[in-house]
Design an enzyme around this catalytic site. Structure first.
Site, PDB file in Angstrom:
ATOM      1  N   SER A 143       0.165 -14.712  12.698  1.00 47.41           N
ATOM      2  CA  SER A 143      -1.042 -14.602  13.521  1.00 47.41           C
ATOM      3  C   SER A 143      -0.718 -15.288  14.842  1.00 47.41           C
ATOM      4  O   SER A 143       0.213 -16.105  14.905  1.00 47.41           O
ATOM      5  CB  SER A 143      -2.187 -15.342  12.830  1.00 47.41           C
ATOM      6  OG  SER A 143      -3.288 -15.493  13.685  1.00 47.41           O
ATOM      7  N   TYR A 156      -5.665 -22.109   7.161  1.00 47.26           N
ATOM      8  CA  TYR A 156      -5.142 -20.824   7.647  1.00 47.26           C
ATOM      9  C   TYR A 156      -4.004 -21.054   8.636  1.00 47.26           C
ATOM     10  O   TYR A 156      -2.923 -20.464   8.509  1.00 47.26           O
ATOM     11  CB  TYR A 156      -6.280 -20.045   8.308  1.00 47.26           C
ATOM     12  CG  TYR A 156      -5.894 -18.657   8.774  1.00 47.26           C
ATOM     13  CD1 TYR A 156      -5.746 -17.622   7.868  1.00 47.26           C
ATOM     14  CD2 TYR A 156      -5.690 -18.383  10.127  1.00 47.26           C
ATOM     15  CE1 TYR A 156      -5.408 -16.346   8.282  1.00 47.26           C
ATOM     16  CE2 TYR A 156      -5.352 -17.105  10.552  1.00 47.26           C
ATOM     17  CZ  TYR A 156      -5.209 -16.095   9.634  1.00 47.26           C
ATOM     18  OH  TYR A 156      -4.864 -14.832  10.053  1.00 47.26           O
ATOM     19  N   LYS A 160      -0.008 -19.960   8.417  1.00 48.97           N
ATOM     20  CA  LYS A 160       0.599 -19.029   9.379  1.00 48.97           C
ATOM     21  C   LYS A 160       1.769 -19.679  10.124  1.00 48.97           C
ATOM     22  O   LYS A 160       2.749 -19.010  10.452  1.00 48.97           O
ATOM     23  CB  LYS A 160      -0.469 -18.486  10.336  1.00 48.97           C
ATOM     24  CG  LYS A 160      -1.517 -17.619   9.632  1.00 48.97           C
ATOM     25  CD  LYS A 160      -0.901 -16.427   8.909  1.00 48.97           C
ATOM     26  CE  LYS A 160      -1.903 -15.487   8.290  1.00 48.97           C
ATOM     27  NZ  LYS A 160      -1.309 -14.304   7.657  1.00 48.97           N
TER      28      LYS A 160
HETATM   29  N1  LIG Z   1      -7.928  -9.392  11.828  1.00 49.77           N
HETATM   30  C1  LIG Z   1      -7.419 -10.270  12.651  1.00 49.77           C
HETATM   31  O1  LIG Z   1      -7.975 -10.513  13.737  1.00 49.77           O
HETATM   32  C2  LIG Z   1      -6.137 -10.974  12.309  1.00 49.77           C
HETATM   33  C3  LIG Z   1      -5.564 -11.822  13.276  1.00 49.77           C
HETATM   34  C4  LIG Z   1      -4.383 -12.467  12.967  1.00 49.77           C
HETATM   35  C5  LIG Z   1      -3.758 -12.256  11.746  1.00 49.77           C
HETATM   36  N2  LIG Z   1      -4.338 -11.434  10.822  1.00 49.77           N
HETATM   37  C6  LIG Z   1      -3.632 -11.243   9.534  1.00 49.77           C
HETATM   38  O2  LIG Z   1      -3.548  -9.870   9.234  1.00 49.77           O
HETATM   39  C7  LIG Z   1      -3.437  -9.685   7.829  1.00 49.77           C
HETATM   40  C8  LIG Z   1      -4.452  -8.652   7.378  1.00 49.77           C
HETATM   41  O3  LIG Z   1      -5.754  -9.195   7.526  1.00 49.77           O
HETATM   42  P1  LIG Z   1      -7.050  -8.352   7.943  1.00 49.77           P
HETATM   43  O4  LIG Z   1      -7.579  -8.974   9.170  1.00 49.77           O
HETATM   44  O5  LIG Z   1      -6.794  -6.914   7.907  1.00 49.77           O
HETATM   45  O6  LIG Z   1      -8.037  -8.815   6.743  1.00 49.77           O
HETATM   46  P2  LIG Z   1      -8.823  -7.999   5.623  1.00 49.77           P
HETATM   47  O7  LIG Z   1      -9.541  -9.043   4.844  1.00 49.77           O
HETATM   48  O8  LIG Z   1      -9.613  -6.897   6.226  1.00 49.77           O
HETATM   49  O9  LIG Z   1      -7.650  -7.353   4.735  1.00 49.77           O
HETATM   50  C9  LIG Z   1      -6.821  -8.120   3.916  1.00 49.77           C
HETATM   51  C10 LIG Z   1      -6.505  -7.345   2.646  1.00 49.77           C
HETATM   52  O10 LIG Z   1      -5.621  -8.162   1.863  1.00 49.77           O
HETATM   53  C11 LIG Z   1      -6.032  -8.051   0.514  1.00 49.77           C
HETATM   54  N3  LIG Z   1      -5.602  -9.215  -0.263  1.00 49.77           N
HETATM   55  C12 LIG Z   1      -6.138 -10.461  -0.267  1.00 49.77           C
HETATM   56  N4  LIG Z   1      -5.514 -11.224  -1.181  1.00 49.77           N
HETATM   57  C13 LIG Z   1      -4.556 -10.450  -1.745  1.00 49.77           C
HETATM   58  C14 LIG Z   1      -3.606 -10.673  -2.758  1.00 49.77           C
HETATM   59  N5  LIG Z   1      -3.525 -11.853  -3.421  1.00 49.77           N
HETATM   60  N6  LIG Z   1      -2.761  -9.660  -3.100  1.00 49.77           N
HETATM   61  C15 LIG Z   1      -2.859  -8.459  -2.479  1.00 49.77           C
HETATM   62  N7  LIG Z   1      -3.766  -8.181  -1.531  1.00 49.77           N
HETATM   63  C16 LIG Z   1      -4.605  -9.167  -1.172  1.00 49.77           C
HETATM   64  C17 LIG Z   1      -7.553  -7.942   0.575  1.00 49.77           C
HETATM   65  O11 LIG Z   1      -8.072  -7.396  -0.637  1.00 49.77           O
HETATM   66  C18 LIG Z   1      -7.745  -7.059   1.795  1.00 49.77           C
HETATM   67  O12 LIG Z   1      -7.789  -5.691   1.424  1.00 49.77           O
HETATM   68  C19 LIG Z   1      -3.648 -11.071   7.213  1.00 49.77           C
HETATM   69  O13 LIG Z   1      -2.386 -11.636   6.903  1.00 49.77           O
HETATM   70  C20 LIG Z   1      -4.322 -11.844   8.322  1.00 49.77           C
HETATM   71  O14 LIG Z   1      -4.097 -13.224   8.220  1.00 49.77           O
HETATM   72  C21 LIG Z   1      -5.518 -10.802  11.068  1.00 49.77           C
END
Ligand SMILES: NC(=O)c1ccc[n+]([C@@H]2O[C@H](COP(=O)([O-])OP(=O)(O)OC[C@H]3O[C@@H](n4cnc5c(N)ncnc54)[C@H](O)[C@@H]3O)[C@@H](O)[C@H]2O)c1
Length: 275
Positions: A143, A156, A160
Site C-alpha cells: 500500500s 495495517y 504493509k
Molecule cells: N482499496 C484501497 O484503497 C487500497 C489501498 C492500498 C492497499 N490496498 C490493498 O489492496 C488489497 C485488496 O484490498 P481491497 O481494497 O480490494 O479490499 P476488499 O476488502 O474489497 O477485498 C479484499 C478481499 O480479500 C479477501 N480476503 C480477506 N481475507 C482473506 C483471506 N484470509 N484469504 C483469502 N482472501 C481473503 C476478502 O474476502 C475480499 O474479497 C489489500 O491487500 C489491501 O490492503 C487497498
C-alpha cells in the site's frame, strides 16, 4: 529477467479476488486473454462474482492465512492449467484503532492475512515457478501505507511495511539465482473497495475519533478512489514493463514520499495528516 511476460493465453492466480481490487484484476486479466484462478476466503461471494464473468475462470475458495489452503490452491492451479504466469498476492484486511487499544486477536489476524498469507504463497508457488523455468511475475500488494504510516492504522501500516521488506528481499533472492521469475511491489493509493467495511473485527466499542476516522476514510475512497477496473488497467501497464516498484497512482504517492524522505534527512518531526 527482462523477458516479456505472457498475458494472452497465460494463467493468473489472484487472491482476494471476490471484491475490490481483486475483482478488477480478475476482469483485466480476462480482458488480456488470460485464464484466471480466482481465490477468496468468502466462498459464496466468490462463486457469485465468478458466475457473472465470461472467460475461463476457476474459483478456488482459499484462506491465505492457512498454509494448507494455499498449498491446495497452487496444486489446483497446476492441475488445471499446468503452469502459472502471474501470481497476485492481493488478499488483505484493514485494522484500525488507537495502537494501545487494538485487540491482540485483531493485530495477529492482520499479520496472518497480510504478511503470513504472502509467505505461505511464496512457499507454495515459488518452487513450482522456479521449476517451470520461464518468465513469471509475483505481485505482492502492500500500500502507499507501506511507506507512509498513518495514525489509527498501526496494525495495517505495520503489515504493509513488512510486505515491502519481504518483497525487496525476495527480489534480491530471485536475482541472485538468475531466475526468470520476477517480483513487483504493488502499492495502491485509494481504490473503491470494501476494505473499510469491517476494520474492527469482533471489537465492540470504538472511540468516537476512530469511528469518525473510518467514516472519513470510507467517503475519501468513494470520492477520490479509482475504480478497481481503472486501477487494474494501470497495474497491467506496469507489469508489461515488469516494474518492481509498481505504484500506479503517483499522484497519491510521490509528493508524500519525497516529503517524508526530506523530513527524515532533516531530522524533522512527521507532520500529522489532516483527517
Ligand atoms: N482499496 C484501497 O484503497 C487500497 C489501498 C492500498 C492497499 N490496498 C490493498 O489492496 C488489497 C485488496 O484490498 P481491497 O481494497 O480490494 O479490499 P476488499 O476488502 O474489497 O477485498 C479484499 C478481499 O480479500 C479477501 N480476503 C480477506 N481475507 C482473506 C483471506 N484470509 N484469504 C483469502 N482472501 C481473503 C476478502 O474476502 C475480499 O474479497 C489489500 O491487500 C489491501 O490492503 C487497498
Amino acid at each position: 529477467m527482462n523477458e516479456m511476460l505472457k498475458f494472452q493465453g497465460g494463467v493468473a492466480v489472484i487472491t482476494g479476488a471476490a471484491s475490490g481490487i481483486g475483482s478488477g484484476l480478475v476482469r483485466q486479466a480476462l480482458a488480456e486473454g488470460m485464464r484466471v484462478v480466482a481465490a477468496d476466503v468468502q466462498a459464496e461471494r466468490l462463486r457469485e462474482f465468478t458466475a457473472t464473468l465470461s472467460g475461463e475462470v476457476l474459483a478456488v475458495p482459499t484462506d491465505v492465512s492457512d498454509p494448507e489452503s494455499v498449498e491446495a490452491l497452487a496444486r489446483r492451479a497446476w492441475q488445471a492449467y499446468g503452469g502459472v504466469d502471474l501470481l497476485f498476492n492481493n488478499a488483505g484486511i484493514m485494522a484500525t484503532g488507537f495502537s494501545w487499544q487494538v485487540e491482540p486477536a485483531r493485530w495477529r489476524r492482520s499479520f496472518e492475512v497480510n504478511v503470513h498469507g504472502i509467505h505461505h504463497a511464496l512457499r507454495a508457488f515459488v518452487p513450482r515457478l522456479l521449476e517451470q523455468g520461464r518468465p513469471a511475475q509475483i505481485v505482492n500488494t502492500a500500500s502507499v501505507g507501506g511507506f507512509l504510516a498513518s495514525p489509527l492504522m498501526s496494525p495495517y501500516s505495520a503489515t504493509k511495511f513488512a510486505v515491502v521488506a519481504l518483497t525487496e528481499a525476495l527480489r534480491g533472492e530471485l536475482e541472485m539465482l538468475g531466475s526468470p521469475v520476477g517480483v513487483s511491489l504493488l502499492a495502491p493509493g485509494p481504490v473503491i473497495s470494501g476494505i473499510f467495511d469491517d476494520p474492527f473485527g469482533p471489537q465492540a466499542q470504538q472511540e468516537p475519533a476512530v469511528q469518525q476516522f473510518v467514516e472519513l476514510m470510507r467517503s475519501m475512497l468513494q470520492q477520490n478512489g479509482l475504480t478497481p477496473e481503472a486501477f487494474a488497467r494501470r497495474v497491467f501497464d506496469g507489469l508489461r514493463q515488469r516494474q518492481f516498484w509498481l505504484i500506479p497512482q503517483p499522484e497519491a504517492f510521490d509528493e508524500l514520499f519525497r516529503q517524508k524522505a526530506a523530513d527524515v534527512l532533516a531530522r524533522r518531526n512527521p507532520v500529522l495528516p489532516r483527517f
